[in-house]
Design a protein around this motif. Structure first.
Motif, PDB file in Angstrom:
ATOM      1  N   TYR A 263      -8.660   8.306   6.839  1.00 39.51           N
ATOM      2  CA  TYR A 263      -8.726   6.783   7.133  1.00 39.51           C
ATOM      3  C   TYR A 263      -7.977   5.153   6.676  1.00 39.51           C
ATOM      4  CZ  TYR A 263     -12.182   8.473  11.222  1.00 39.51           C
ATOM      5  OH  TYR A 263     -13.087   9.278  11.838  1.00 39.51           O
ATOM      6  N   ALA A 264      -8.139   5.876   5.384  1.00 44.80           N
ATOM      7  CA  ALA A 264      -7.907   4.510   4.590  1.00 44.80           C
ATOM      8  C   ALA A 264      -6.388   4.456   4.984  1.00 44.80           C
ATOM      9  CB  ALA A 264      -7.654   5.619   3.216  1.00 44.80           C
ATOM     10  N   GLY A 265      -5.793   3.157   4.656  1.00 45.48           N
ATOM     11  CA  GLY A 265      -4.441   2.902   4.751  1.00 45.48           C
ATOM     12  C   GLY A 265      -3.690   2.607   4.178  1.00 45.48           C
ATOM     13  N   ASP A 266      -2.753   2.181   3.897  1.00 46.38           N
ATOM     14  CA  ASP A 266      -1.542   1.082   2.390  1.00 46.38           C
ATOM     15  C   ASP A 266      -2.314  -0.009   2.520  1.00 46.38           C
ATOM     16  OD1 ASP A 266       0.462   2.614   3.786  1.00 46.38           O
ATOM     17  OD2 ASP A 266       0.994   1.821   5.443  1.00 46.38           O
ATOM     18  N   TYR A 267      -3.223  -0.935   3.092  1.00 41.03           N
ATOM     19  CA  TYR A 267      -4.203  -1.826   2.236  1.00 41.03           C
ATOM     20  C   TYR A 267      -5.323  -1.833   2.799  1.00 41.03           C
ATOM     21  CZ  TYR A 267      -0.428  -4.750   1.537  1.00 41.03           C
ATOM     22  OH  TYR A 267       1.522  -4.491   0.964  1.00 41.03           O
ATOM     23  N   LEU A 268      -6.415  -1.994   1.862  1.00 45.05           N
ATOM     24  CA  LEU A 268      -7.321  -1.955   1.885  1.00 45.05           C
ATOM     25  C   LEU A 268      -8.841  -3.232   2.028  1.00 45.05           C
ATOM     26  CD1 LEU A 268      -8.765   1.797  -0.112  1.00 45.05           C
ATOM     27  CD2 LEU A 268      -8.157   0.947   1.973  1.00 45.05           C
ATOM     28  N   VAL A 269      -9.274  -3.565   2.589  1.00 41.29           N
ATOM     29  CA  VAL A 269     -10.308  -4.377   3.787  1.00 41.29           C
ATOM     30  C   VAL A 269     -11.995  -3.814   2.751  1.00 41.29           C
ATOM     31  CG1 VAL A 269     -10.733  -7.088   3.820  1.00 41.29           C
ATOM     32  CG2 VAL A 269      -8.550  -6.417   3.885  1.00 41.29           C
ATOM     33  N   VAL A 270     -12.447  -4.452   1.575  1.00 41.42           N
ATOM     34  CA  VAL A 270     -13.292  -3.370   1.339  1.00 41.42           C
ATOM     35  C   VAL A 270     -14.592  -4.795   1.311  1.00 41.42           C
ATOM     36  CG1 VAL A 270     -14.611  -1.735  -0.307  1.00 41.42           C
ATOM     37  CG2 VAL A 270     -12.710  -1.074   0.120  1.00 41.42           C
ATOM     38  N   ALA A 294      -3.332   2.686  -2.092  1.00 40.14           N
ATOM     39  CA  ALA A 294      -3.812   1.885  -2.140  1.00 40.14           C
ATOM     40  C   ALA A 294      -4.518   1.143  -3.203  1.00 40.14           C
ATOM     41  CB  ALA A 294      -4.672   0.949  -0.629  1.00 40.14           C
ATOM     42  N   VAL A 295      -5.302   2.302  -3.964  1.00 44.21           N
ATOM     43  CA  VAL A 295      -6.282   1.902  -5.105  1.00 44.21           C
ATOM     44  C   VAL A 295      -5.960   1.849  -5.863  1.00 44.21           C
ATOM     45  CG1 VAL A 295      -8.363   2.234  -6.322  1.00 44.21           C
ATOM     46  CG2 VAL A 295      -8.444   2.378  -3.983  1.00 44.21           C
ATOM     47  N   LYS A 296      -4.934   3.007  -6.194  1.00 42.95           N
ATOM     48  CA  LYS A 296      -3.632   2.685  -7.192  1.00 42.95           C
ATOM     49  C   LYS A 296      -2.961   1.956  -7.145  1.00 42.95           C
ATOM     50  CE  LYS A 296      -3.732   8.108  -7.078  1.00 42.95           C
ATOM     51  NZ  LYS A 296      -2.639   8.804  -6.983  1.00 42.95           N
ATOM     52  N   GLN A 297      -2.484   1.141  -6.521  1.00 46.70           N
ATOM     53  CA  GLN A 297      -1.591   0.205  -6.341  1.00 46.70           C
ATOM     54  C   GLN A 297      -2.280  -0.890  -6.369  1.00 46.70           C
ATOM     55  OE1 GLN A 297       1.971   0.768  -7.081  1.00 46.70           O
ATOM     56  NE2 GLN A 297       1.120   3.458  -7.188  1.00 46.70           N
ATOM     57  N   ASP A 298      -2.930  -0.575  -6.464  1.00 48.71           N
ATOM     58  CA  ASP A 298      -3.836  -2.778  -5.767  1.00 48.71           C
ATOM     59  C   ASP A 298      -3.253  -3.522  -4.795  1.00 48.71           C
ATOM     60  OD1 ASP A 298      -4.840  -1.992  -8.759  1.00 48.71           O
ATOM     61  OD2 ASP A 298      -3.209  -3.050  -9.641  1.00 48.71           O
ATOM     62  N   ARG A 299      -3.389  -2.298  -3.801  1.00 52.33           N
ATOM     63  CA  ARG A 299      -3.620  -3.299  -2.730  1.00 52.33           C
ATOM     64  C   ARG A 299      -5.586  -2.534  -1.870  1.00 52.33           C
ATOM     65  NH1 ARG A 299       1.172   0.196  -2.764  1.00 52.33           N
ATOM     66  NH2 ARG A 299       0.400   1.674  -0.835  1.00 52.33           N
ATOM     67  N   ILE A 300      -5.844  -2.899  -2.840  1.00 55.25           N
ATOM     68  CA  ILE A 300      -7.295  -3.229  -2.494  1.00 55.25           C
ATOM     69  C   ILE A 300      -7.868  -4.555  -2.382  1.00 55.25           C
ATOM     70  CG2 ILE A 300      -8.173  -2.141  -4.656  1.00 55.25           C
ATOM     71  CD1 ILE A 300     -10.695  -1.255  -3.184  1.00 55.25           C
ATOM     72  N   TYR A 301      -8.455  -5.215  -1.758  1.00 56.20           N
ATOM     73  CA  TYR A 301      -9.437  -6.527  -0.942  1.00 56.20           C
ATOM     74  C   TYR A 301     -11.003  -6.470  -1.589  1.00 56.20           C
ATOM     75  CZ  TYR A 301     -10.362 -11.548  -0.959  1.00 56.20           C
ATOM     76  OH  TYR A 301     -10.329 -13.671  -0.937  1.00 56.20           O
ATOM     77  N   LEU A 302     -11.802  -6.966  -2.432  1.00 51.68           N
ATOM     78  CA  LEU A 302     -13.038  -6.861  -2.324  1.00 51.68           C
ATOM     79  C   LEU A 302     -14.057  -8.548  -2.328  1.00 51.68           C
ATOM     80  CD1 LEU A 302     -13.198  -4.555  -5.566  1.00 51.68           C
ATOM     81  CD2 LEU A 302     -12.699  -3.819  -2.634  1.00 51.68           C
ATOM     82  N   TRP A 303     -14.394  -8.202  -1.266  1.00 51.13           N
ATOM     83  CA  TRP A 303     -15.323  -9.614  -1.143  1.00 51.13           C
ATOM     84  C   TRP A 303     -16.619  -9.186  -1.102  1.00 51.13           C
ATOM     85  CZ3 TRP A 303     -12.202 -12.442   3.499  1.00 51.13           C
ATOM     86  CH2 TRP A 303     -12.651 -11.291   4.990  1.00 51.13           C
ATOM     87  N   PRO A 304     -18.188  -9.893  -1.200  1.00 52.21           N
ATOM     88  CA  PRO A 304     -19.046  -9.709  -0.811  1.00 52.21           C
ATOM     89  C   PRO A 304     -19.621  -9.527   0.504  1.00 52.21           C
ATOM     90  CG  PRO A 304     -19.013 -11.649  -1.936  1.00 52.21           C
ATOM     91  CD  PRO A 304     -17.713 -10.691  -2.164  1.00 52.21           C
ATOM     92  N   GLU A 305     -21.139  -8.965   0.682  1.00 52.89           N
ATOM     93  CA  GLU A 305     -20.825  -9.278   2.179  1.00 52.89           C
ATOM     94  C   GLU A 305     -21.371 -10.529   2.914  1.00 52.89           C
ATOM     95  OE1 GLU A 305     -25.994  -7.455   0.823  1.00 52.89           O
ATOM     96  OE2 GLU A 305     -24.482  -6.303   1.072  1.00 52.89           O
ATOM     97  N   GLU A 306     -22.187 -11.124   2.142  1.00 55.17           N
ATOM     98  CA  GLU A 306     -22.992 -12.759   2.150  1.00 55.17           C
ATOM     99  C   GLU A 306     -20.898 -13.805   2.450  1.00 55.17           C
ATOM    100  OE1 GLU A 306     -23.023 -13.084  -1.903  1.00 55.17           O
ATOM    101  OE2 GLU A 306     -23.372 -11.176  -0.846  1.00 55.17           O
TER     102      GLU A 306
END
Length: 329
Positions: A263-270, A294-306
């Motif tokens: 399911y993982a694409g080129d960019y992840l929003v988690v 995406a994780v290896k290339q730092d193409r992952i965006y993390l934000w808290p549930e709130e």
């Protein structure tokens, strides 16, 4: 001798003929006030009479509801973003919304009516609302609220984007001009964010919306929060083709870690419970997450549930610009 009818008989006959004519005209008018399937329609005169008395009829999933034309004391257990955008600040809402970081200041002084989805009837009654707005699709819950005040229920997912929400509530509350003005500004800001991202990110780059907890991982579509609306609707991006139909139809799915790469694409929003507990380094160290390109290339965006759980128009606009700043710094 002439057959002379008594005067009282002639008068009775004339009255009978007159009554028959009146009844026939009334039946004809009643037929005009029905649709081809025989359902009664509200006449324009009837609608004007209701509006003059300060009410109008609104069709909902629970039937027709007569509501105030200009509600002054609204209790809302959902759709807060749209109401705030229209300056229709409610008198009461669940405590969850009072913590919404995107419009917490706008709700200063608004009463807490209890838990989201299980608000206190006693607290609602005390606020003396003239209109209740809810997202429930539970008949018992609706009936309970409708006994307190006229209740408009729009089940979650029925209004699919900012335009549908603002247009609906602008019409409901008699604030169409405000809705149009807000949406015009919204469209300009969304277009500007999208233009920046389109210039920075290849058009065929795929995006995936995940949520991670200690117990499970979920994937989301374009109308279930977690960044789906900003990424898939506002910015016009897409998930991997082989899973796109499934994601958009179901809107959410729990995944096992073994199939996560599918399911993982080129960019992840988690979405994560806490960034301090699960930061980028933790993802890189995890054997499965860390194997994703995406994780290896730092193409992952993390934000808290709130920050990611909210999906109202105000939140979606802010999230879109936030994500655009990440994708096109």
């Amino acid at each position: 001798m002439k057959n002379v009818q008594p005067k009282w008989r002639i008068t009775a006959l004339l009255l009978a003929l007159l009554l028959t004519a009146v009844l026939a005209a009334a039946c004809g008018q009643a037929d005009q006030n029905k649709d081809p399937e025989g359902q009664a329609l509200e006449t324009s005169a009837g609608a004007e009479e209701k509006e003059a008395s300060g009410t109008k009829t609104v069709s909902t999933v629970f039937g027709d509801i007569e509501v105030p034309v200009a509600a002054k004391r609204i209790v809302a257990d959902d759709y807060l973003g749209s109401l705030i955008a229209l300056d229709a600040i409610p008198v009461g809402t669940p405590g969850l919304h009072l913590k919404n970081p995107y419009y917490i200041e706008a709700l200063e002084g608004v009463e807490d009516i209890g838990d989201y989805g299980n608000a206190s009837s006693e607290k609602i009654i005390a606020l003396q609302p003239d209109l209740i707005i809810t997202a429930t699709n539970d008949d018992a819950r609706f009936q309970q609220m409708n006994k307190i005040a006229p209740t408009i229920a729009i089940p979650y997912g029925e209004l699919k984007n900012a335009h549908e929400e603002l247009s609906y509530f602008g019409e409901l509350l008699g604030l169409k001009e405000k809705a149009d003005k807000w949406l015009s500004d919204y469209d300009k800001r969304i277009a500007a964010a999208k233009a920046r991202v389109d210039e920075a990110i290849p058009a065929d780059a795929t995006f995936t919306i995940f949520e991670r907890s200690d117990k499970a991982v979920w994937v989301y579509g374009d109308n279930f929060g977690r960044g789906g609306q900003p990424i898939y609707q506002a910015l016009g991006r897409a998930p991997k083709a082989e899973v796109a139909d499934e994601i958009m139809e179901k809107q959410w799915k729990e995944l096992s870690m073994e199939i996560l790469p599918e399911y993982a694409g080129d960019y992840l929003v988690v979405t994560v419970g806490s960034i301090s507990e699960w930061n980028l380094q933790k993802f890189k160290e995890d054997p499965i997450w860390g194997s994703l390109e995406a994780v290896k290339q730092d193409r992952i965006y993390l934000w808290p549930e709130e920050r990611s759980w909210y999906y109202d128009p105000i939140a979606v606009l802010a999230q879109t610009e936030e994500l655009a700043n990440w994708l096109a710094p």
